[in-house]
Design an enzyme around this catalytic site. Structure first.
Site, PDB file in Angstrom:
ATOM      1  N   GLU A  52      -6.881  -7.515  -1.190  1.00 37.22           N
ATOM      2  CA  GLU A  52      -7.433  -7.526   0.160  1.00 37.22           C
ATOM      3  C   GLU A  52      -8.923  -7.217   0.087  1.00 37.22           C
ATOM      4  OE1 GLU A  52      -5.389  -5.131   3.024  1.00 37.22           O
ATOM      5  OE2 GLU A  52      -3.406  -5.930   2.518  1.00 37.22           O
ATOM      6  N   GLU A  59       0.823  -1.217   0.000  1.00 35.43           N
ATOM      7  CA  GLU A  59       0.000   0.000   0.000  1.00 35.43           C
ATOM      8  C   GLU A  59       0.858   1.269   0.000  1.00 35.43           C
ATOM      9  OE1 GLU A  59      -4.163  -1.316   2.076  1.00 35.43           O
ATOM     10  OE2 GLU A  59      -2.558  -0.704   3.426  1.00 35.43           O
TER      11      GLU A  59
END
Length: 636
Positions: A239, A165
């Protein structure tokens, strides 16, 4: 898996579908972190993953546990990555491997080792040379272990992630490429990818590297945005947040089955591959919970149940069976076997006790076990202590002690200090108040020459993620030691930071006691001659250590230590293993105790209680994670 003698060309992300050895595949994956699950249960959790219809196992790697001291590595026990990957291969599962170095994951400091912070100029997650040297040294230890498990070399790993991320951090536009190159020159040859939230897609991308998405709301919008950025590549939700994590003092988050079903259905119909984050959350054993800085510091609880398809104890939930049903009907043809394996049963549970607390040892007597304190003119943070081969203190508690050299000129004074994260203030052994990251001063009266001032600070977990009201994961904190830190990840030194003032006068000359609660300390503590019989819990001074010896005559079963009744706040250590923190403010009321942590016969529970001791402990067969709150989008 490829058949014997078939050339392995690996996973390719070109066109509408992923292909493996040239054949279209849909990746149906579940996250299970080896470091959050007892090694004895790895196989059980993987079997349940496979029986649900998934074909891939995903895991992060926790750098902080693998390299607890600079250059000192540990890949044993629950950290035996090779054994974990071998088990997955034996069960016919593919693996998505996410080696960091930063992982977020609601894990202390996002998996970064705290000794990095001994460098006053440290810039994590950038190409700052000392940081990249540390990353490369870690990869030198990790990747040779992992390399033989790559798919092209006959193993189960079909893809690896570059960092994590980074689009939400994005402080150095050269960093991701540097991490990618560090992986490739050490033999990583499988498909590489990045993963980001929608606001991080553009800033977290690497030319030519597959982008994947992280979310728990509006799949069509999220995946549509991703498709526009890479129109000729398959879609992957790296995710899909199947639930959410919890903070102390808040509610227990739930993503209800009906909403979960709608979201998963939309993902599969898009169509997209998917990784359930989490499929099985497990536990933040010991001091490994992370924290968020979201308009304030918020430490995570010990449980990482996550409201996932498998519970914290590894039991199938209604979400598990709904997943199994949807995969059978909505997954790509051939992605899910027509006949799935039978679902393994839930582990047996049992209640034990109540068991009386037999002994206690005062905090002052426990300090004797630590030996001579560190003497310093000024206070210093945990990370800067000259201990652990000059790696500092990573976790636990730290006591700062000062003897007043004179009676203050005024009867009422103000004590000021920068606490990370929670402090109990004592004068001559009696508690005078509390401080924390938000409240840094306290009025005191009646102080006199030779009084002993103690400040006991708890490190409640380093921040792994930060965000401000405007939704940008960067914010400026006050400078520390004159250095502008710029964001939370660079401001994670724990204990006392900066000077301690009495009104405006800095207090000098300190004794510092690091209370790490490591196994060697536990052993010496239990052997101390200073234990006293506990006849009345109300008479025990706090904080203190408490000892419970108990017997289980049969083979132990999974259970849960119930700390809600009578106890206040502290840490539970069972047979030398730190189960984690408990706190009466909740939401979590019970600590998960896997059967392998217990013994048939004699067992020993050591409790460090900071506030409210009690007369007994009890183990229950049912977890209690607190009052529930529905997850709404991203409940930051």
């Amino acid at each position: 898996m490829a058949t014997e003698g078939t050339e392995r060309t690996g996973l390719v992300a070109e066109g509408e579908n992923f292909t493996l050895d040239g054949k279209p595949v849909q990746i149906l994956s579940g996250a299970i972190h080896y470091f959050r699950v007892p090694r004895e249960y790895w196989r059980d959790r993987m079997l349940k993953l496979k029986a649900c219809g998934l074909n891939t196992l995903e895991t992060y790697v926790c750098w902080n546990l693998h390299e607890p001291e600079k250059g000192k590595f540990d890949f044993t026990g629950m950290l035996d990555i090779a054994a974990y990957l071998r088990e997955a291969a034996n069960l016919g599962l593919w693996v998505i491997f996410r080696p960091g170095p930063y992982i977020c994951a609601e894990w202390d400091y996002g998996g970064l080792p705290s000794w990095l912070l001994r460098d006053p100029n440290m810039q994590v997650r950038t190409t700052y040379q000392p940081y990249m040297e540390a990353v490369e040294r870690f990869f030198d230890a990790l990747l040779p272990i992992v390399k033989p498990f790559q798919y092209k070399e006959g193993g189960p790993i079909i893809a690896m992630q570059v960092e994590n991320e980074y689009g939400s951090y994005a402080r150095d536009d050269k960093y991701l490429t540097a991490v990618k190159q560090a992986m490739e020159i050490r033999g990583v040859c499988e498909l590489l990818f990045t993963s980001d939230n929608d606001w991080g897609f553009n800033k977290g991308r690497i030319p030519g590297v597959l982008m994947t998405a992280n979310f728990n709301f509006n799949p069509k919008k999220q995946l549509g945005a991703l498709k526009k950025l890479q129109p000729n590549r398959p879609q992957m939700v790296m995710e899909f947040w199947s639930g959410w994590f919890d903070h102390w003092g808040r509610d227990h988050h739930k993503l209800h089955v009906e909403k979960f079903e709608q979201l998963l259905g939309d993902i599969l119909r898009f169509p997209s591959s998917v990784n359930f984050y989490m499929f099985h959350g497990g536990t933040n054993f010991g001091f490994m919970n992370g924290a968020n800085y979201i308009n304030g510091y918020k430490p995570d609880v010990t449980s990482y149940d996550y409201d996932a398809p498998l519970s914290e104890a590894g039991d199938p939930t209604p979400k598990y069976y709904k997943t199994r049903e949807l995969l059978k009907t909505l997954a790509m043809k051939g992605a899910v076997p027509s006949e799935l394996p039978e679902v393994p049963p839930a582990t047996e549970k049992s209640s034990y006790g109540p068991f009386p607390v037999e002994k206690y040892i005062t905090f002052e007597d426990a300090l004797k076990v630590l030996g001579e304190p560190i003497k310093s003119e000024t206070v210093m943070s945990m990370e800067m202590l000259p201990i652990n081969n000059d790696n500092g203190q990573s976790y636990g508690y730290i006591l700062y002690r000062h003897k007043l050299s004179e009676t203050p000129a005024m009867d009422s004074v103000t004590l000021k200090c920068d606490v990370r994260d929670r402090a109990q203030i004592f004068v001559n052994g009696k508690e005078s108040g509390m401080l924390n990251w938000r409240v840094g001063e306290i009025a005191m009266s009646g102080l006199k020459e030779n009084d002993i001032l103690d400040i006991l600070v708890e490190n409640q977990g380093r921040v792994n993620f930060a965000q401000t009201m405007d939704g940008v994961k960067k914010f400026v904190l006050e400078s520390v030691a004159g250095v502008n830190r710029g964001d939370a990840l660079l401001d994670q030194r724990k204990g006392l930071v900066g000077e301690v003032l009495l009104n405006t006068t800095p207090l000098k000359t300190w004794e510092i006691f690091p209370l790490e609660l490591k196994p060697e300390f536990q052993t010496r503590l239990v052997e101390s001659p200073d234990w006293q019989e506990q006849t009345d819990a109300a008479e025990v001074p706090f904080p203190a250590f408490h000892l419970v010896n108990f017997n289980i005559p049969e083979e132990p079963k999974d259970t849960f230590l119930d700390m809600k009744k009578g106890w206040g706040k502290g840490v539970a250590i069972l047979n030398g293993f730190n189960l984690g923190r408990y706190w009466h403010i909740g939401p979590q009321e019970t600590l998960y105790v896997p059967a392998p942590f217990l013994k048939k016969g004699d067992n020993q529970l050591l409790l460090f209680e900071q506030h409210i001791p009690f007369k007994e402990v009890v183990f229950t067969d049912t977890p209690r994670l607190g009052k529930e709150k529905e997850v709404s989008c991203v409940p930051l």
